[in-house]
Scaffold this motif. Structure first.
Motif, short mmCIF file in Angstrom:
data_model
loop_
_atom_site.label_atom_id
_atom_site.label_comp_id
_atom_site.label_asym_id
_atom_site.label_seq_id
_atom_site.Cartn_x
_atom_site.Cartn_y
_atom_site.Cartn_z
N VAL A 100 3.50 7.28 2.65
CA VAL A 100 3.07 7.72 1.32
C VAL A 100 3.81 9.02 0.99
O VAL A 100 3.86 9.94 1.81
N PRO A 101 4.42 9.08 -0.19
CA PRO A 101 5.16 10.30 -0.57
C PRO A 101 4.26 11.55 -0.51
O PRO A 101 3.08 11.49 -0.85
N GLN A 110 -0.60 15.63 -1.22
CA GLN A 110 -1.03 17.01 -1.46
C GLN A 110 -1.04 17.30 -2.95
O GLN A 110 -0.11 16.93 -3.67
N ALA A 111 -2.06 18.01 -3.35
CA ALA A 111 -2.12 18.44 -4.76
C ALA A 111 -0.93 19.35 -5.02
O ALA A 111 -0.64 20.24 -4.24
N GLY A 114 10.00 15.33 -11.70
CA GLY A 114 9.51 13.97 -11.86
C GLY A 114 10.48 12.92 -11.38
O GLY A 114 10.10 11.92 -10.80
N ASP A 115 11.79 13.16 -11.58
CA ASP A 115 12.77 12.16 -11.18
C ASP A 115 12.85 12.00 -9.67
O ASP A 115 12.98 10.89 -9.17
N THR A 116 12.73 13.08 -8.92
CA THR A 116 12.75 12.96 -7.44
C THR A 116 11.48 12.28 -6.95
O THR A 116 11.55 11.43 -6.05
N THR A 117 10.37 12.63 -7.52
CA THR A 117 9.11 12.00 -7.15
C THR A 117 9.16 10.51 -7.45
O THR A 117 8.70 9.70 -6.65
N VAL A 118 9.74 10.14 -8.57
CA VAL A 118 9.87 8.73 -8.93
C VAL A 118 10.69 7.98 -7.88
O VAL A 118 10.34 6.86 -7.49
N LEU A 119 11.74 8.58 -7.40
CA LEU A 119 12.54 7.94 -6.33
C LEU A 119 11.71 7.73 -5.07
O LEU A 119 11.78 6.66 -4.44
#
Length: 186
Positions: free
Chosen positions: A61-62, A67-68, A135-140
């Motif tokens: 899980v990313p 973590q918040a 957001g783009d890194t999290t999306v990856l």
């Protein structure tokens, strides 16, 4: 059943407006309500016996989901949209071995579609303006995570226990979505 689902989707499209892009507070309210409905629907799906515990797996899980974290509202929209798309894609796969009610799954898909539909105008605006930071890194990271869920389902031939494991992951994802809605402020 399909007619009812299509009718609900058509109604959602009719009531959707691009005016939402200027009202994050309204969007936050709508998304929170919709996330709660999705969680309730997922809980209504029957789970399977204890022997499925051996099917559990670490899906990596990313960190962003564990973590918040501080997200800008634009990043939160990108991430929420991706999570919803991925969950929608997973739930449209073969779940016939689960004994799940088609009606509940259809209702869940309609709710997911409605959430994506409400986010879409803002998502497009953010992508056009390239107004995002992390957001783009999290999306990856999310794409990799969801790919592993799909591969897991395929490797287990979409059996009931595999779906139980994935259902638990999706329930955790809705907790993450709920926390992301807090970043949607005007």
């Amino acid at each position: 059943m399909t007619y009812r689902c299509l009718l609900q989707m058509a109604l959602l499209l009719c009531f959707s407006t691009t005016a939402l892009s200027s009202s994050y507070s309204l969007l936050r309210f709508q998304q929170r309500r919709s996330v709660a409905v999705c969680q309730k629907l997922l809980w209504q799906l029957p789970s399977t016996p204890q022997h499925c515990l051996e099917f559990r797996m670490d899906f990596q899980v990313p960190e962003e989901m564990k973590q918040a974290q501080q997200f800008r509202k634009e990043d939160a929209v990108l991430v929420m949209y991706e999570v919803l798309q991925q969950i929608f894609g997973i739930l449209t796969r073969d779940f016939s071995s689960t004994g799940w009610s088609e009606t509940i799954v259809e209702d869940l898909l309609v709710e997911l579609y409605g959430q994506m539909n409400r986010l879409e105008p803002i998502h497009k605006e953010i992508m056009q303006k390239k107004n995002f930071t992390m957001g783009d890194t999290t999306v990856l990271h999310l794409k990799k995570y969801y790919f592993s869920l799909v591969q897991y389902l395929k490797s287990k031939e979409y059996n009931r226990c595999a779906w139980t494991v994935v259902r638990v992951q999706i329930l955790m994802n809705f907790s993450f979505l709920k926390s992301l809605t807090g970043y949607l402020r005007d």
